[in-house]
Enzyme design. Structure first.
Site, short mmCIF file in Angstrom:
data_model
loop_
_atom_site.label_atom_id
_atom_site.label_comp_id
_atom_site.label_asym_id
_atom_site.label_seq_id
_atom_site.Cartn_x
_atom_site.Cartn_y
_atom_site.Cartn_z
CG HIS A 125 -1.93 -1.22 1.40
ND1 HIS A 125 -2.96 -1.57 2.15
CD2 HIS A 125 -2.47 -1.66 -0.38
CE1 HIS A 125 -3.99 -2.24 2.29
NE2 HIS A 125 -3.49 -2.25 0.37
N PRO A 222 -4.41 -10.63 18.94
CG PRO A 222 -4.36 -9.06 19.72
CD PRO A 222 -3.57 -9.37 18.73
P1 OAD Z 1 -6.80 -3.77 11.06
O1 OAD Z 1 -7.66 -2.80 11.76
O2 OAD Z 1 -8.31 -4.33 10.20
O3 OAD Z 1 -6.76 -4.98 11.46
C1 OAD Z 1 -5.71 -4.85 12.41
C2 OAD Z 1 -5.19 -6.36 13.33
O4 OAD Z 1 -4.85 -6.28 14.13
C3 OAD Z 1 -6.93 -7.29 13.91
O5 OAD Z 1 -6.79 -8.19 13.13
C4 OAD Z 1 -6.60 -6.52 15.64
O6 OAD Z 1 -7.00 -8.01 16.12
C5 OAD Z 1 -4.40 -6.88 15.00
N1 OAD Z 1 -3.97 -6.74 16.29
C6 OAD Z 1 -4.36 -5.59 17.58
N2 OAD Z 1 -3.33 -5.32 18.92
C7 OAD Z 1 -2.62 -6.01 17.92
C8 OAD Z 1 -1.15 -6.39 18.64
N3 OAD Z 1 -0.62 -6.01 19.48
N4 OAD Z 1 -0.57 -7.31 17.56
C9 OAD Z 1 -0.77 -8.23 16.86
N5 OAD Z 1 -2.83 -7.71 16.41
C10 OAD Z 1 -2.57 -6.42 16.82
O7 OAD Z 1 -5.89 -3.04 9.97
P2 OAD Z 1 -5.45 -4.06 9.12
O8 OAD Z 1 -5.48 -5.13 8.37
O9 OAD Z 1 -3.74 -4.15 8.74
O10 OAD Z 1 -5.73 0.38 3.81
O11 OAD Z 1 -5.81 -3.37 7.46
C11 OAD Z 1 -5.88 -3.56 6.43
C12 OAD Z 1 -5.83 -2.14 5.19
O12 OAD Z 1 -7.11 -1.84 5.55
C13 OAD Z 1 -5.18 -1.08 5.56
O13 OAD Z 1 -4.06 -1.62 4.94
C14 OAD Z 1 -5.82 0.07 5.24
C15 OAD Z 1 -7.25 -0.25 5.29
O14 OAD Z 1 -8.14 -0.27 4.28
C16 OAD Z 1 -5.11 0.87 2.76
O15 OAD Z 1 -5.66 2.33 3.04
C17 OAD Z 1 -6.12 0.88 1.33
#
Ligand code: OAD
Length: 255
Positions: A125, A222
């Site tokens: 991204h 988590p």
């Molecule tokens: P999300 O906010 O959708 O998901 C974050 C994930 O991290 C969740 O599954 C949480 O449970 C987990 N999480 C939280 N704290 C954590 C920790 N300390 N250690 C490990 N995991 C933890 O974020 P993304 O999946 O990155 O795209 O979102 C994907 C994309 O959605 C982003 O890149 C963005 C957005 O649309 C664009 O902007 C194109």
């Protein structure tokens, strides 16, 4: 199946070709909000302007009202300002040096994997710290957006400046996609997914494919996600403490 740190570490010890897919959760341990978690950009419903955040962070809005898209890009940048990569980013950069082939595929635009020293890295991204002109060839790197007049104008041609991040409705960056496809075609013998809700097909696809072919898969998060029932190993835990523990076991085994 729920797994232990020891079993998770064994994957890093035994497999030669490892793909690690990361999302906002890995940077949560550096103090950044996730997208869909509490305080996250996508968790506020509509913005004060009455649009969904996906519409504001879209190429269509950027072309129509760049100042509005920039307002929220600035919010994204501010949330990572002054923050640093954590033990999970560092462990992955360390493991890359020790393993035959370890690639990180990240959705994060904070640049933390790069800062931590990962080189076999696909920022699918983009990266908020790389800016370019929408008109001429001008490019620049910025640590932060302090002092930037929004929307910024190109110092060479006065055209509109944008960060090299993927906006909604836009194709993924060409070079990152080329490397992604090349490495996927070479294949991996282990796929690890850390801290993502895995909403995009190019993110969950490699995990689903690996699981289908009997290739070991590990998720570190988590909370359970859509992928938790698909992966062979689910390690319930935070990215930094889990990866630090895995690194210690790896170092111990190699000392
Ligand atoms: P999300 O906010 O959708 O998901 C974050 C994930 O991290 C969740 O599954 C949480 O449970 C987990 N999480 C939280 N704290 C954590 C920790 N300390 N250690 C490990 N995991 C933890 O974020 P993304 O999946 O990155 O795209 O979102 C994907 C994309 O959605 C982003 O890149 C963005 C957005 O649309 C664009 O902007 C194109």
């Amino acid at each position: 199946m729920q797994t232990t740190i020891e079993q998770a570490a064994r994957l890093f010890l035994e497999q030669d070709n490892i793909l690690v897919i990361t999302g906002a959760g890995i940077s949560a341990d550096s103090g950044l909000p996730t997208y869909r978690g509490v305080g996250g950009l996508y968790n506020t419903g509509q913005t004060e302007e009455g649009y969904a955040i996906e519409d504001i962070l879209s190429i269509e809005m950027f072309e129509r009202r760049p100042e509005l898209t920039w307002k929220y890009l600035l919010e994204l940048e501010k949330s990572s300002r002054g923050r640093r990569p954590n033990a999970a980013h560092e462990a992955l950069a360390y493991l890359e040096k020790k393993k035959k082939r370890l690639w990180v595929l990240t959705q994060n635009v904070d640049g933390f994997h790069h800062m931590a020293g990962s080189e076999k890295l696909v920022e699918i991204h983009g990266n908020l710290h790389r800016l370019s002109c929408t008109v001429c060839e001008h490019e620049e790197e910025r640590d932060d957006y302090i002092g930037l007049e929004l929307p910024p104008a190109c110092p060479q041609c006065a055209g509109l400046i944008r960060p090299q991040v993927t906006l909604f409705g836009e194709a993924l960056p060409y070079e990152a996609t080329r490397v992604y496809e090349r490495e996927m075609n070479r294949g991996f013998d282990c796929v690890v997914v850390i801290g993502t809700s895995a909403v995009f097909p190019y993110i969950y696809g490699p995990v689903v494919e690996a699981a289908r072919h009997g290739i070991p898969t590990l998720e570190i998060n988590p909370d359970r996600t859509e992928l938790s029932k698909i992966v062979r190993h689910f390690l319930p835990g935070k990215a930094a403490e889990s990866m630090l523990a895995i690194r210690r076991i790896f170092e111990e085994a190699n000392s």
